[in-house]
Design a protein around this motif. Structure first.
Motif, mmCIF file in Angstrom:
data_model
loop_
_atom_site.group_PDB
_atom_site.id
_atom_site.type_symbol
_atom_site.label_atom_id
_atom_site.label_comp_id
_atom_site.label_asym_id
_atom_site.label_seq_id
_atom_site.Cartn_x
_atom_site.Cartn_y
_atom_site.Cartn_z
ATOM 1 N N GLU A 65 0.834 -1.040 -0.015
ATOM 2 C CA GLU A 65 -0.022 0.073 0.160
ATOM 3 C C GLU A 65 1.009 1.246 -0.051
ATOM 4 O O GLU A 65 0.557 2.193 -0.557
ATOM 5 N N PRO A 69 1.564 1.472 -4.566
ATOM 6 C CA PRO A 69 -0.157 1.687 -4.308
ATOM 7 C C PRO A 69 -0.741 1.642 -5.696
ATOM 8 O O PRO A 69 0.000 1.598 -6.780
ATOM 9 N N ASP A 70 -1.916 1.121 -5.630
ATOM 10 C CA ASP A 70 -2.743 0.663 -6.680
ATOM 11 C C ASP A 70 -2.272 -0.655 -7.534
ATOM 12 O O ASP A 70 -2.702 -0.852 -8.684
#
Length: 319
Positions: A65, A69-70
């Motif tokens: 995270e 991220p993503d």
């Protein structure tokens, strides 16, 4: 001046590797541990795309995270199928089984770059991937990882040990280019040298941590508060001196041949820190050998110290 030279070199290296610079790659990270998450983030910062990562633990999820991220978290086989560059950042003992499993499930395909980050392993462990048509590389960052954002900046001050197939210069260049893109200094490590290379790094880094922790613990046993603050300047100076001057930087009672002081050390350690005493003996003996070889300690003094350190009765007044 050294910093300016290094920054200049960092700007020059990508140009030197421009002809072999990897295209923008889809990166699959197996797994999102301390090393994998940081190297994945470094590759993303260089312009590659991390398309998937694997990780099950709460720590891996938290790291992903923050640093990736993503990026979807998928099983290893699905992560690998999506990738052009497969980054295997897993424990040494799990590496061979993972590679065999990826080949058995036909997760790997010809043309992929398969990289592992193990220091101890060479490229032989990637032989099944190479037989499947992948390009095998070993990229070992010579640093310790916390799995936090500051590791990305530390990459700029470290080296990455690069190993490729001996006669494949293009593969060596790809490995070096990836190291440069992550911000590190590539150093070629022949496959035949990997075991000794890793033993040396482990002896220096991991055993240094144990030595420093033992030092602080003995000081606490002596009733000294905040021992880390007490020894930090001393240990930092010692490390700097030995890196700059080698054995010429050796100091202390062993290098001076102070047998009486060493005998007192053995006695008090046997009484107050018996778990530390064997390590003190072993390192003091090695220090005596290095001091003699460097000309700091004469042969007679080195022998007297070695005899003292080899005598199991020394340091044990009741014997």
């Amino acid at each position: 001046m050294e910093r300016e030279q290094r920054e200049s070199a960092n700007h020059e290296r990508p140009q030197a590797h421009a002809m072999m610079r990897p295209a923008r790659l889809a990166v699959g990270v197996v797994s999102a541990g301390r090393v994998g998450s940081v190297l994945g983030a470094a590759l993303a910062r260089a312009g590659h795309t991390v398309v998937a990562a694997s990780g099950l633990s709460a720590a891996s999820l938290s790291r992903a995270e923050r640093l990736l991220p993503d990026v979807p978290l998928l099983p290893p086989d699905e992560t690998v199928r999506r990738a052009d560059l497969v980054l295997l950042a897993i424990p040494d003992d799990a590496l061979a089984g993972m590679v065999r499993g990826l080949v058995a499930t036909e997760s790997l395909r010809p043309g992929q770059i398969v990289v592992h980050t193990s220091g101890a392993q060479g490229i032989d462990v990637l032989a099944p991937a190479a037989e499947a048509g992948a390009l095998p590389l070993a990229l070992h960052p010579v640093m310790t990882f916390t799995g936090r954002e500051e590791d990305l900046e530390r990459l700029a001050t470290c080296s990455i040990g690069v190993t490729a197939m001996e006669d494949d210069e293009a593969a060596w260049n790809v490995g070096e280019a990836l190291a440069v893109e992550m911000g590190a200094e590539p150093v070629r490590i022949p496959d035949s040298a990997r075991a000794l290379y890793h033993a040396a790094l482990t002896h220096g880094a991991n055993h240094l941590m144990t030595l420093v922790a033992d030092c602080a613990e003995v000081l606490r046993e002596a009733g000294i508060g905040q021992p880390e603050r007490l020894v930090a300047p001393l240990l930092s100076a010692a490390l700097d001196n030995v890196l700059r001057h080698g054995d010429r930087a050796l100091t202390g009672p062993v290098a001076r041949g102070d047998v009486g002081t060493v005998r007192k050390h053995l006695e008090v350690l046997a009484d107050r820190a018996p778990d530390v005493a064997p390590a003190y003996r072993a390192l003091a003996k090695r220090t005596a050998e290095r001091s003699r070889a460097a000309g700091l300690l004469d042969t007679a003094g080195a022998k007297e110290l070695t005899d003292l350190l080899d005598d199991p009765a020394e340091g044990h007044p009741d014997q």
